[in-house]
Design a protein around this motif. Sequence first.
Motif, PDB file in Angstrom:
ATOM      1  N   THR A 126       0.832  -1.198   0.000  1.00 13.92           N
ATOM      2  CA  THR A 126       0.000   0.000   0.000  1.00 13.92           C
ATOM      3  C   THR A 126       0.871   1.254   0.000  1.00 13.92           C
ATOM      4  OG1 THR A 126      -0.131   0.058   2.424  1.00 13.92           O
ATOM      5  CG2 THR A 126      -1.801  -1.224   1.278  1.00 13.92           C
ATOM      6  N   ASN A 127       0.283   2.359  -0.424  1.00 15.25           N
ATOM      7  CA  ASN A 127       0.949   3.664  -0.421  1.00 15.25           C
ATOM      8  C   ASN A 127       2.350   3.556  -1.031  1.00 15.25           C
ATOM      9  OD1 ASN A 127       1.258   6.398   0.043  1.00 15.25           O
ATOM     10  ND2 ASN A 127       2.048   6.107   2.109  1.00 15.25           N
ATOM     11  N   ILE A 128       2.397   3.139  -2.273  1.00 12.02           N
ATOM     12  CA  ILE A 128       3.665   2.866  -2.957  1.00 12.02           C
ATOM     13  C   ILE A 128       4.549   4.113  -3.008  1.00 12.02           C
ATOM     14  CG2 ILE A 128       4.649   2.334  -5.229  1.00 12.02           C
ATOM     15  CD1 ILE A 128       2.319   0.420  -5.632  1.00 12.02           C
ATOM     16  N   ILE A 129       5.835   3.911  -2.744  1.00 11.53           N
ATOM     17  CA  ILE A 129       6.827   4.978  -2.842  1.00 11.53           C
ATOM     18  C   ILE A 129       7.789   4.648  -3.990  1.00 11.53           C
ATOM     19  CG2 ILE A 129       6.656   5.590  -0.402  1.00 11.53           C
ATOM     20  CD1 ILE A 129       9.180   4.015   0.132  1.00 11.53           C
ATOM     21  N   LEU A 130       8.571   5.641  -4.404  1.00  8.95           N
ATOM     22  CA  LEU A 130       9.461   5.444  -5.543  1.00  8.95           C
ATOM     23  C   LEU A 130      10.444   4.300  -5.314  1.00  8.95           C
ATOM     24  CD1 LEU A 130      10.295   9.158  -6.466  1.00  8.95           C
ATOM     25  CD2 LEU A 130       8.696   7.618  -7.639  1.00  8.95           C
ATOM     26  N   GLU A 131      10.894   4.142  -4.079  1.00 10.02           N
ATOM     27  CA  GLU A 131      11.883   3.108  -3.764  1.00 10.02           C
ATOM     28  C   GLU A 131      11.321   1.693  -3.889  1.00 10.02           C
ATOM     29  OE1 GLU A 131      13.161   6.852  -1.666  1.00 10.02           O
ATOM     30  OE2 GLU A 131      11.284   5.780  -2.029  1.00 10.02           O
ATOM     31  N   ASP A 132       9.997   1.539  -4.005  1.00  8.38           N
ATOM     32  CA  ASP A 132       9.402   0.210  -4.115  1.00  8.38           C
ATOM     33  C   ASP A 132       9.632  -0.427  -5.480  1.00  8.38           C
ATOM     34  OD1 ASP A 132       8.450   0.410  -1.539  1.00  8.38           O
ATOM     35  OD2 ASP A 132       6.429   1.015  -2.123  1.00  8.38           O
ATOM     36  N   ARG A 178      21.768  11.375  -3.433  1.00  3.66           N
ATOM     37  CA  ARG A 178      21.189  12.473  -2.639  1.00  3.66           C
ATOM     38  C   ARG A 178      20.603  13.551  -3.540  1.00  3.66           C
ATOM     39  NH1 ARG A 178      25.783  11.449   0.584  1.00  3.66           N
ATOM     40  NH2 ARG A 178      26.938  13.180  -0.380  1.00  3.66           N
ATOM     41  N   ALA A 179      21.271  13.823  -4.667  1.00  4.18           N
ATOM     42  CA  ALA A 179      20.773  14.842  -5.584  1.00  4.18           C
ATOM     43  C   ALA A 179      19.397  14.468  -6.115  1.00  4.18           C
ATOM     44  CB  ALA A 179      21.754  15.032  -6.738  1.00  4.18           C
ATOM     45  N   CYS A 180      19.210  13.199  -6.461  1.00  6.08           N
ATOM     46  CA  CYS A 180      17.888  12.759  -6.927  1.00  6.08           C
ATOM     47  C   CYS A 180      16.850  12.868  -5.816  1.00  6.08           C
ATOM     48  CB  CYS A 180      17.965  11.325  -7.452  1.00  6.08           C
ATOM     49  SG  CYS A 180      18.857  11.137  -9.015  1.00  6.08           S
ATOM     50  N   LEU A 181      17.195  12.426  -4.616  1.00  9.45           N
ATOM     51  CA  LEU A 181      16.253  12.503  -3.501  1.00  9.45           C
ATOM     52  C   LEU A 181      15.853  13.946  -3.214  1.00  9.45           C
ATOM     53  CD1 LEU A 181      17.764   9.872  -1.021  1.00  9.45           C
ATOM     54  CD2 LEU A 181      15.632   9.675  -2.322  1.00  9.45           C
ATOM     55  N   ASP A 182      16.808  14.860  -3.316  1.00 10.40           N
ATOM     56  CA  ASP A 182      16.521  16.278  -3.068  1.00 10.40           C
ATOM     57  C   ASP A 182      15.545  16.845  -4.089  1.00 10.40           C
ATOM     58  OD1 ASP A 182      18.172  16.326  -0.874  1.00 10.40           O
ATOM     59  OD2 ASP A 182      19.887  17.200  -1.940  1.00 10.40           O
ATOM     60  N   GLN A 183      15.456  16.212  -5.251  1.00 14.16           N
ATOM     61  CA  GLN A 183      14.572  16.714  -6.308  1.00 14.16           C
ATOM     62  C   GLN A 183      13.337  15.826  -6.498  1.00 14.16           C
ATOM     63  OE1 GLN A 183      15.015  19.729  -7.374  1.00 14.16           O
ATOM     64  NE2 GLN A 183      16.828  19.764  -6.061  1.00 14.16           N
ATOM     65  N   ASP A 184      12.894  15.204  -5.398  1.00 12.12           N
ATOM     66  CA  ASP A 184      11.671  14.393  -5.398  1.00 12.12           C
ATOM     67  C   ASP A 184      11.763  13.242  -6.396  1.00 12.12           C
ATOM     68  OD1 ASP A 184       9.034  13.866  -4.395  1.00 12.12           O
ATOM     69  OD2 ASP A 184       8.221  14.576  -6.292  1.00 12.12           O
ATOM     70  N   SER A 185      12.873  12.529  -6.358  1.00 15.12           N
ATOM     71  CA  SER A 185      13.071  11.413  -7.277  1.00 15.12           C
ATOM     72  C   SER A 185      14.061  10.435  -6.658  1.00 15.12           C
ATOM     73  CB  SER A 185      13.586  11.921  -8.631  1.00 15.12           C
ATOM     74  OG  SER A 185      14.811  12.625  -8.471  1.00 15.12           O
ATOM     75  N   VAL A 186      14.322   9.357  -7.372  1.00 14.28           N
ATOM     76  CA  VAL A 186      15.343   8.392  -6.966  1.00 14.28           C
ATOM     77  C   VAL A 186      16.258   8.157  -8.161  1.00 14.28           C
ATOM     78  CG1 VAL A 186      13.957   7.238  -5.205  1.00 14.28           C
ATOM     79  CG2 VAL A 186      13.847   6.443  -7.586  1.00 14.28           C
ATOM     80  N   ILE A 187      17.443   7.644  -7.889  1.00 11.47           N
ATOM     81  CA  ILE A 187      18.357   7.347  -8.982  1.00 11.47           C
ATOM     82  C   ILE A 187      17.746   6.245  -9.849  1.00 11.47           C
ATOM     83  CG2 ILE A 187      19.695   5.685  -7.632  1.00 11.47           C
ATOM     84  CD1 ILE A 187      22.212   6.789  -9.030  1.00 11.47           C
ATOM     85  N   ALA A 188      17.781   6.402 -11.160  1.00  9.38           N
ATOM     86  CA  ALA A 188      17.097   5.506 -12.085  1.00  9.38           C
ATOM     87  C   ALA A 188      17.837   4.175 -12.232  1.00  9.38           C
ATOM     88  CB  ALA A 188      16.950   6.169 -13.448  1.00  9.38           C
ATOM     89  N   SER A 189      17.071   3.144 -12.566  1.00 15.34           N
ATOM     90  CA  SER A 189      17.658   1.839 -12.885  1.00 15.34           C
ATOM     91  C   SER A 189      17.967   1.773 -14.373  1.00 15.34           C
ATOM     92  CB  SER A 189      16.675   0.715 -12.521  1.00 15.34           C
ATOM     93  OG  SER A 189      15.574   0.738 -13.418  1.00 15.34           O
ATOM     94  N   PHE A 190      18.711   0.745 -14.780  1.00 13.99           N
ATOM     95  CA  PHE A 190      18.977   0.576 -16.209  1.00 13.99           C
ATOM     96  C   PHE A 190      17.683   0.350 -16.976  1.00 13.99           C
ATOM     97  CE2 PHE A 190      19.365  -2.309 -19.805  1.00 13.99           C
ATOM     98  CZ  PHE A 190      20.135  -1.523 -20.647  1.00 13.99           C
ATOM     99  N   ASP A 191      16.789  -0.476 -16.433  1.00 14.34           N
ATOM    100  CA  ASP A 191      15.529  -0.747 -17.127  1.00 14.34           C
ATOM    101  C   ASP A 191      14.738   0.537 -17.356  1.00 14.34           C
ATOM    102  OD1 ASP A 191      16.091  -3.427 -17.244  1.00 14.34           O
ATOM    103  OD2 ASP A 191      14.889  -3.958 -15.488  1.00 14.34           O
ATOM    104  N   GLN A 192      14.741   1.417 -16.360  1.00 12.70           N
ATOM    105  CA  GLN A 192      14.015   2.678 -16.502  1.00 12.70           C
ATOM    106  C   GLN A 192      14.666   3.569 -17.557  1.00 12.70           C
ATOM    107  OE1 GLN A 192      14.194   3.716 -12.348  1.00 12.70           O
ATOM    108  NE2 GLN A 192      12.071   3.110 -11.981  1.00 12.70           N
ATOM    109  N   LEU A 193      16.003   3.618 -17.573  1.00 16.06           N
ATOM    110  CA  LEU A 193      16.687   4.409 -18.588  1.00 16.06           C
ATOM    111  C   LEU A 193      16.458   3.814 -19.978  1.00 16.06           C
ATOM    112  CD1 LEU A 193      18.583   6.795 -19.199  1.00 16.06           C
ATOM    113  CD2 LEU A 193      20.497   5.184 -19.014  1.00 16.06           C
TER     114      LEU A 193
END
Length: 353
Positions: A126-132, A178-193
Amino acid sequence: MKSLLFLVLISVCWAEPHPDNSSLEHEIIHIQENGPRLLVVAEQAKIFSHRGGNVTLPCKFYHEHTSTAGSGTHKIRVKWTKLTSDYLKEVDVFVAMGHHRKSYGNYQGRVFLRESSENDASLIITNIILEDYGRYKCEVIEGLEDDTAVVALNLEGVVFPYSPRLGRYNLNFHEAQRACLDQDSVIASFDQLYDAWRSGLDWCNAGWLSDGSVQYPITKPREPCGGKNTVPGVRNYGFWDKDKSRYDVFCFTSNFNGRFYYLIHPTKLTYDEAVQACLKDGAQIAKVGQIFAAWKLLGYDRCDAGWLADGSVRYPISKPRKRCSPNEAAVRFVGFPDKKHKLYGVYCFRAYN
């Protein structure tokens, strides 16, 4: 790993008196394969959801050649873990055995078994977050038998390249996170890129990904980006020292629970004035991830350059037109202007309760 369950019957009996050894004991061991194997099945290998939503990762278990869920001899143990990008470690998510339940880390209070039937080991998040985002392993153990299934959780979102005010290639891996977290995001995975590249993302600067590799996506081969005679693709620099090596980063963000908007204000603003103007309007100055999410997922379109939280100035164009990104839909980057003297509008974000 799949294990066969063997029944070992050990019968111990006393031998008849023997003239050579009246106290000799005999052990007769019978080994027999015991019934069908335990099978764990995921009805879907990939599930799609979004930040803030709820999702069910499917997992059921059976005994081969039977319709029963378990033998009844042993308690069923269900364990969910999240696989890391390099598959060398697993992160504990949830464990259940009998009436005992335990969740771990930031999954606490957010994960439950569906248990719609006696053989249902599906996990509700429930309440999915980006890190999930990522791949999850469902493991079912009964006595000496066990089996696993893997389910991928994909999130609707957008990948964007990011470099700080200092300029390109100034982030080690940890600073990139940290830069990604500061901008309301997470570092991307290869699949996402890779998915972003297939959707047209073209960026010549190499950036960190979540597995510690450094890559960049090219849809239009050209001399400064691997050569104009090369084929389009995601170029891989390989794995680099996470502490010493410095690159840009590719971030991933999803939808948000709030309102992103350009603040209508009678005058242009310095950076500090922009921050205060958003606060006065009951909001906060927007982050880079939020402008990309609004542009990509909501089709937000505005031809006014505005301050963002990191001190950059950008504007989102969904409908290319003269003077507003005539050749492509994009979040246009103006730069990192002097915060004290340059005047721009501002983009704000107001979170919903």
